[in-house]
Every structure is written in structure tokens, then in C-alpha cells.
Design a protein around this motif. Sequence first.
Motif, short mmCIF file in Angstrom:
data_model
loop_
_atom_site.label_atom_id
_atom_site.label_comp_id
_atom_site.label_asym_id
_atom_site.label_seq_id
_atom_site.Cartn_x
_atom_site.Cartn_y
_atom_site.Cartn_z
N MET A 34 19.14 -33.51 96.82
CA MET A 34 18.12 -32.50 96.13
C MET A 34 16.78 -33.19 96.30
SD MET A 34 20.19 -30.62 94.29
CE MET A 34 21.26 -30.49 95.85
N THR A 35 16.46 -34.41 96.29
CA THR A 35 15.01 -34.78 96.45
C THR A 35 14.56 -34.30 97.94
OG1 THR A 35 15.43 -36.95 95.34
CG2 THR A 35 13.58 -37.13 97.02
N ALA A 36 15.55 -34.36 99.08
CA ALA A 36 15.04 -33.69 100.22
C ALA A 36 14.68 -32.15 100.04
CB ALA A 36 16.00 -34.06 101.21
N LEU A 37 15.44 -31.38 99.20
CA LEU A 37 15.23 -30.04 99.10
C LEU A 37 13.90 -29.89 98.10
CD1 LEU A 37 18.98 -28.75 98.45
CD2 LEU A 37 17.40 -28.34 100.43
N LEU A 161 28.17 -28.68 99.70
CA LEU A 161 26.72 -28.47 99.39
C LEU A 161 25.93 -27.92 100.58
CD1 LEU A 161 25.01 -29.57 97.03
CD2 LEU A 161 24.88 -31.77 98.23
N ASP A 162 26.34 -28.24 101.86
CA ASP A 162 25.63 -27.56 102.83
C ASP A 162 25.78 -26.10 102.79
OD1 ASP A 162 24.74 -29.81 103.91
OD2 ASP A 162 26.66 -30.32 105.36
N GLU A 163 26.74 -25.54 102.17
CA GLU A 163 27.06 -24.02 102.39
C GLU A 163 26.12 -23.53 101.13
OE1 GLU A 163 29.21 -21.75 103.44
OE2 GLU A 163 29.46 -23.10 105.15
N VAL A 164 25.79 -24.20 100.00
CA VAL A 164 24.82 -23.43 99.03
C VAL A 164 23.50 -23.68 99.29
CG1 VAL A 164 26.91 -23.45 97.36
CG2 VAL A 164 25.33 -25.31 97.29
N ALA A 165 23.12 -24.95 100.04
CA ALA A 165 21.77 -25.20 100.24
C ALA A 165 20.80 -24.29 100.53
CB ALA A 165 21.61 -26.43 101.05
N PRO A 166 21.16 -23.40 101.58
CA PRO A 166 20.08 -22.55 101.90
C PRO A 166 20.09 -21.32 100.64
CG PRO A 166 21.91 -22.80 103.61
CD PRO A 166 22.43 -23.39 102.57
N LYS A 167 20.89 -21.16 99.81
CA LYS A 167 20.63 -20.14 98.83
C LYS A 167 19.81 -20.81 97.49
CE LYS A 167 25.10 -18.55 100.37
NZ LYS A 167 26.36 -18.41 99.96
N LEU A 168 19.49 -21.94 97.55
CA LEU A 168 19.00 -22.61 96.49
C LEU A 168 17.52 -22.29 96.13
CD1 LEU A 168 20.83 -26.15 96.41
CD2 LEU A 168 21.46 -24.00 94.82
N LYS A 169 17.03 -21.92 95.13
CA LYS A 169 15.58 -22.00 95.11
C LYS A 169 14.98 -23.38 95.17
CE LYS A 169 15.12 -21.43 90.13
NZ LYS A 169 14.59 -20.83 88.98
N THR A 170 13.60 -23.77 95.47
CA THR A 170 13.32 -24.95 95.53
C THR A 170 11.89 -25.13 95.34
OG1 THR A 170 12.97 -24.87 98.07
CG2 THR A 170 14.78 -25.63 97.48
N GLY A 171 11.52 -26.34 94.88
CA GLY A 171 10.24 -26.37 94.28
C GLY A 171 9.28 -27.29 95.38
N VAL A 172 8.09 -27.69 94.57
CA VAL A 172 7.12 -28.72 95.45
C VAL A 172 8.16 -29.99 95.57
CG1 VAL A 172 5.10 -29.58 95.47
CG2 VAL A 172 5.39 -27.21 94.58
N LYS A 173 7.86 -30.48 96.89
CA LYS A 173 8.57 -31.57 96.96
C LYS A 173 7.73 -32.91 96.57
CE LYS A 173 11.26 -30.17 101.18
NZ LYS A 173 11.63 -30.35 102.52
N MET A 174 8.58 -34.02 96.19
CA MET A 174 8.25 -35.11 95.52
C MET A 174 7.75 -35.80 96.86
SD MET A 174 7.16 -36.71 92.61
CE MET A 174 8.15 -36.08 91.33
N LEU A 175 6.66 -36.35 96.94
CA LEU A 175 6.25 -37.23 98.01
C LEU A 175 6.10 -38.71 97.44
CD1 LEU A 175 3.10 -35.26 99.11
CD2 LEU A 175 5.30 -35.12 100.33
N SER A 176 6.38 -39.80 98.34
CA SER A 176 6.52 -41.02 97.85
C SER A 176 5.83 -42.28 99.01
CB SER A 176 7.79 -41.43 97.74
OG SER A 176 8.82 -41.60 98.94
N SER A 224 4.52 -38.52 93.73
CA SER A 224 3.63 -37.61 93.37
C SER A 224 3.54 -36.30 94.06
CB SER A 224 2.02 -37.84 93.31
OG SER A 224 1.36 -36.95 92.89
N ARG A 225 3.53 -35.18 93.50
CA ARG A 225 3.76 -33.87 94.38
C ARG A 225 2.53 -33.48 94.96
NH1 ARG A 225 7.74 -32.73 90.55
NH2 ARG A 225 9.68 -31.87 91.60
N ASP A 226 1.43 -34.16 94.71
CA ASP A 226 -0.08 -33.95 95.00
C ASP A 226 -0.38 -34.89 96.00
OD1 ASP A 226 -2.64 -33.93 95.43
OD2 ASP A 226 -3.30 -33.06 93.30
N PRO A 227 -0.60 -34.60 97.22
CA PRO A 227 -0.84 -35.80 98.44
C PRO A 227 -2.12 -36.29 98.05
CG PRO A 227 -0.25 -33.66 99.45
CD PRO A 227 -0.40 -33.26 97.75
N GLN A 228 -3.19 -35.79 97.50
CA GLN A 228 -4.48 -36.48 97.12
C GLN A 228 -4.08 -37.76 96.02
OE1 GLN A 228 -7.77 -33.90 96.36
NE2 GLN A 228 -8.98 -35.59 95.55
N ARG A 229 -3.55 -37.21 94.99
CA ARG A 229 -3.18 -37.94 93.82
C ARG A 229 -2.30 -39.18 94.28
NH1 ARG A 229 -4.02 -37.60 88.65
NH2 ARG A 229 -6.01 -36.74 89.65
#
Length: 251
Positions: A34-37, A161-176, A224-229
Motif C-alpha cells: 500500500m505504501t508503494a502505491l 493483490l497483484d491482480e487488483v493493484a492496477p484497478k485501485l485509485k492511489t493518492g500522493v505517495k508518502m516520501l521518507s 511527508s508527501r511534500d518534498p520541500q517540507r
Amino acid sequence: MTAEIVTAAVLVIGDEILSGRTKDKNIGYIADYMTALGIDLKEVRVVSDDESAIVSALNALRGAYDYVFTTGGIGPTHDDITADCIAKAFGVELEFHPEAIAIMKERIAKIGGELNEARMRMTRIPKGGTLVHNKVSGAPGFWIGNVITMAGIPAVMQAMLDEVAPKLKTGVKMLSESIRADAREGDVGTELGLIAKAHPDAIIGSYPFMDEKGGPNTNIVVRSRDPQRLGEVKAAVEAMLTRVRAQLAAG
């Protein structure tokens, strides 16, 4: 990818997990996936093979999050009641799915056996649901509403999970970013709290470990989702660590 935050929960179903007979290997895998998506896994629940517990947990989770992933309880035995419970939660009938039956017949033709009553249980899908194909062992999972039902066997769950992954809506990825403190967690805890308070839109975690010299150390992870932050908070943590290490060295 959308700008919104997409959330998910996992519902692990099975007496064998709660008794300790089976050690769960799916939660961590799903969390990483999920984190990767770019999907935030917000909650995990583990329930027994009890209809009221499953229905109650499912209804609570599917109303709170964008997706609910269930694992376990879709096999051929009498205590595999996940499909029944999901149908009840959605208020729909449980039906033998023609495509699921065809898949099972094809599988049995290859490996032998018969499509008996027990195996037919694995072709029952809540009305309105769609199949989640299983390239490992044939018997499918299913997707209804925002609930995705998968097997408990790790290899099968991963394939689903691999089957459904392409159909999932995804958000802005969390950077770390990970920063080695070279200090004990207790030496930096107060200062980290101040940085976290000053940057409420970032997530800061501290994780103690024993380093290569056998001494206590800490890894600090900034998210954070914001690279600058992310860069700002990382810089603040590094500046704090420089101060703290200097103070420790001075005694």
C-alpha cells in the motif's frame, strides 16, 4: 494518481491466527504494498471465525476507509465463512458464480479430483461482486463495493493483490528519509517532540537499535508527501542531532 489521500484497512479473519497456530505473514506485506502505491493503511483488525464479529468489523471498516482488504476464510471447509459474512454485510445473496465454477472445473481437470460440495463452496460470490483471479491455485477471491476479499495463504494473497493493484485509485505517495542519530532515543525524544510540534504536517518516528559497536542507537525517520517540507524537517532533525551530540560530548 490523484491529489487526494486514499486510505485502506485490513481485516484478517481466522481462529488459527488468534490461537497462534498460524503466524500472519500478510499484514506487513500489504502495508509495504500500500505504501508503494500511495495508499495509507490506517487500521488492521483480526477477528475469529464468528459471523457477528466479521460482519460488525467489516461494516465499521468499509464505512471508514476507501478500501478494505480481507484475508482468510474463503477455503472449502465449514468454518470458511467469509463469503457468507460479506454477503450479509452488504445485504445481498450469495450465488454460485459461473466463471468461478468454470475456473474450478479447469483446475480440477489439470490436477485431478472432483468438483464436490466442499470445492463448490469456493465458487460462491456475493451478488454484484466481481472475481479476483488467482494464478496460483485457481480458486478466486472477489471484490464487492470497496471490499476486496483474498485468500489467507500468503502466496495466493500476493497474487490476488497483484491482480487488483492496477484497478485501485492511489493518492500522493508518502516520501521518507532515514537519519542515523548516533544518540540514544531518550537523548533526542524531547527535541524530536518539539520539531514534530513545529511541523504538524510531517510524521517523525524514532526507532532504537543496537549498532555495530553493540551500543544503543536510534534511527529517525521523517515522512511527508511534500518534498520541500520533507527536506525542511530533515534539516531540522540533523541540526538538532548536531547540537545534542555536542552536548553529550561535552558531558
